[in-house]
Design a protein around this motif. Structure first.
Motif, PDB file in Angstrom:
ATOM      1  N   LYS A   2       0.836  -1.212   0.000  1.00 37.66           N
ATOM      2  CA  LYS A   2       0.000   0.000   0.000  1.00 37.66           C
ATOM      3  C   LYS A   2       0.868   1.258   0.000  1.00 37.66           C
ATOM      4  O   LYS A   2       1.963   1.280   0.561  1.00 37.66           O
ATOM      5  CB  LYS A   2      -0.883   0.025   1.241  1.00 37.66           C
ATOM      6  CG  LYS A   2      -1.775  -1.180   1.410  1.00 37.66           C
ATOM      7  CD  LYS A   2      -3.045  -1.024   0.668  1.00 37.66           C
ATOM      8  CE  LYS A   2      -3.963  -2.210   0.996  1.00 37.66           C
ATOM      9  NZ  LYS A   2      -5.251  -2.079   0.420  1.00 37.66           N
ATOM     10  N   ILE A  76      -3.517  10.561  -4.825  1.00 38.14           N
ATOM     11  CA  ILE A  76      -3.776   9.151  -4.553  1.00 38.14           C
ATOM     12  C   ILE A  76      -4.159   8.989  -3.090  1.00 38.14           C
ATOM     13  O   ILE A  76      -3.835   9.829  -2.257  1.00 38.14           O
ATOM     14  CB  ILE A  76      -2.542   8.295  -4.947  1.00 38.14           C
ATOM     15  CG1 ILE A  76      -2.915   6.842  -5.149  1.00 38.14           C
ATOM     16  CG2 ILE A  76      -1.405   8.470  -3.945  1.00 38.14           C
ATOM     17  CD1 ILE A  76      -1.912   6.062  -5.968  1.00 38.14           C
ATOM     18  N   ASP A  77      -4.847   7.905  -2.773  1.00 30.58           N
ATOM     19  CA  ASP A  77      -5.277   7.573  -1.422  1.00 30.58           C
ATOM     20  C   ASP A  77      -4.221   6.681  -0.761  1.00 30.58           C
ATOM     21  O   ASP A  77      -3.596   5.867  -1.447  1.00 30.58           O
ATOM     22  CB  ASP A  77      -6.628   6.830  -1.522  1.00 30.58           C
ATOM     23  CG  ASP A  77      -7.202   6.505  -0.171  1.00 30.58           C
ATOM     24  OD1 ASP A  77      -6.852   5.448   0.387  1.00 30.58           O
ATOM     25  OD2 ASP A  77      -8.002   7.305   0.334  1.00 30.58           O
ATOM     26  N   GLU A  79      -4.536   4.065   0.925  1.00 29.02           N
ATOM     27  CA  GLU A  79      -4.882   2.638   0.850  1.00 29.02           C
ATOM     28  C   GLU A  79      -4.688   2.048  -0.553  1.00 29.02           C
ATOM     29  O   GLU A  79      -4.846   0.850  -0.760  1.00 29.02           O
ATOM     30  CB  GLU A  79      -6.332   2.418   1.292  1.00 29.02           C
ATOM     31  CG  GLU A  79      -6.569   2.721   2.758  1.00 29.02           C
ATOM     32  CD  GLU A  79      -5.775   1.819   3.698  1.00 29.02           C
ATOM     33  OE1 GLU A  79      -5.586   0.624   3.385  1.00 29.02           O
ATOM     34  OE2 GLU A  79      -5.328   2.312   4.749  1.00 29.02           O
ATOM     35  N   THR A  80      -4.353   2.886  -1.517  1.00 29.40           N
ATOM     36  CA  THR A  80      -4.150   2.428  -2.891  1.00 29.40           C
ATOM     37  C   THR A  80      -2.851   1.637  -2.976  1.00 29.40           C
ATOM     38  O   THR A  80      -1.919   1.872  -2.213  1.00 29.40           O
ATOM     39  CB  THR A  80      -4.098   3.645  -3.843  1.00 29.40           C
ATOM     40  OG1 THR A  80      -5.265   4.430  -3.626  1.00 29.40           O
ATOM     41  CG2 THR A  80      -4.045   3.222  -5.291  1.00 29.40           C
ATOM     42  N   SER A  81      -2.783   0.717  -3.934  1.00 29.63           N
ATOM     43  CA  SER A  81      -1.567  -0.090  -4.092  1.00 29.63           C
ATOM     44  C   SER A  81      -0.445   0.729  -4.722  1.00 29.63           C
ATOM     45  O   SER A  81      -0.692   1.674  -5.472  1.00 29.63           O
ATOM     46  CB  SER A  81      -1.854  -1.319  -4.966  1.00 29.63           C
ATOM     47  OG  SER A  81      -2.019  -0.921  -6.316  1.00 29.63           O
ATOM     48  N   GLU A  84      -0.644   0.778  -8.476  1.00 33.59           N
ATOM     49  CA  GLU A  84      -1.508   1.806  -9.056  1.00 33.59           C
ATOM     50  C   GLU A  84      -0.806   3.163  -9.051  1.00 33.59           C
ATOM     51  O   GLU A  84      -0.922   3.933 -10.001  1.00 33.59           O
ATOM     52  CB  GLU A  84      -2.838   1.888  -8.286  1.00 33.59           C
ATOM     53  CG  GLU A  84      -3.774   2.964  -8.770  1.00 33.59           C
ATOM     54  CD  GLU A  84      -4.269   2.813 -10.209  1.00 33.59           C
ATOM     55  OE1 GLU A  84      -4.847   3.772 -10.744  1.00 33.59           O
ATOM     56  OE2 GLU A  84      -4.065   1.740 -10.820  1.00 33.59           O
TER      57      GLU A  84
END
Length: 197
Positions: A2, A76-77, A79-81, A84
């Protein structure tokens, strides 16, 4: 993996009222190339080394950042991979992404952070051995079983497709002798392209 585990949490920021010159000095002092522009922890924009280049003339150095900043940067968040994040950086040809949670800036992730994550994932900096192989009939399980039988411990597996359409697997292992393994795999019909002990 993450974004939250690889991002920089102690983010240097600047106010939109500060000038181009202020931003350049802050970047120089902290050796950074991406500078989020914030007000009350809310992201208002972003300035980068490259986005400020057009303003490096004496008459433009005093411009406030609100007039020159990137207003809607790609974000981006947490929790995003990381995968990504890498895709977005590649797609938009940018060097970093502000990380937002609940509308607040909580970090930044850059190309360097993503590269570090992939190096860690692939085990590239660990003492290791590697075997590159085209499994017979794309039966990777048989290859993995042979590695296990010989006491090999897998660190990572990468895959690519060769020009003639064959799937080539790059198997990184904890350091071990590979000559016997390579011979055993070839005797079963697998194509060993190379191995590094």
């Amino acid at each position: 993996m993450k974004v939250k585990n690889w991002m920089i949490r102690e983010v240097i920021t600047i106010s939109p009222e500060r000038t181009v010159e202020d931003a350049l000095q802050l970047m120089k002092i902290h050796s950074i190339r991406h500078l989020p522009v914030t007000e009350n922890e809310a992201l208002k924009g972003l300035v980068t080394e490259s986005s400020l280049r057009p303003y490096l003339t004496p008459e433009k150095l005093s411009l406030p950042l609100r007039e020159v900043m990137i207003i809607n940067p790609v974000v981006i968040d947490p929790e995003t991979s990381v995968d990504e994040a890498a895709r977005l950086i590649y797609k938009y040809k940018i060097g970093g992404l502000p990380v937002l949670s609940g509308g607040k800036l909580v970090g930044i992730i850059t190309v360097t952070d993503i590269l570090e994550a992939f190096i860690e994932l692939m085990g590239i900096l660990k003492a290791s051995s590697r075997i590159d192989i085209v499994p017979l009939g794309d039966h990777l399980e048989d290859v993995l079983e042979e590695i296990k039988k010989r006491g090999g411990k897998i660190i990572s597996i990468g895959m690519d497709v060769s020009l003639n359409g064959e799937k080539v697997y790059y198997i990184r292992l904890e350091r071990m002798p590979l000559e016997g393994l390579a011979s055993a795999l070839e005797s079963k019909g697998h194509k060993v392209l190379t191995f590094i002990e």
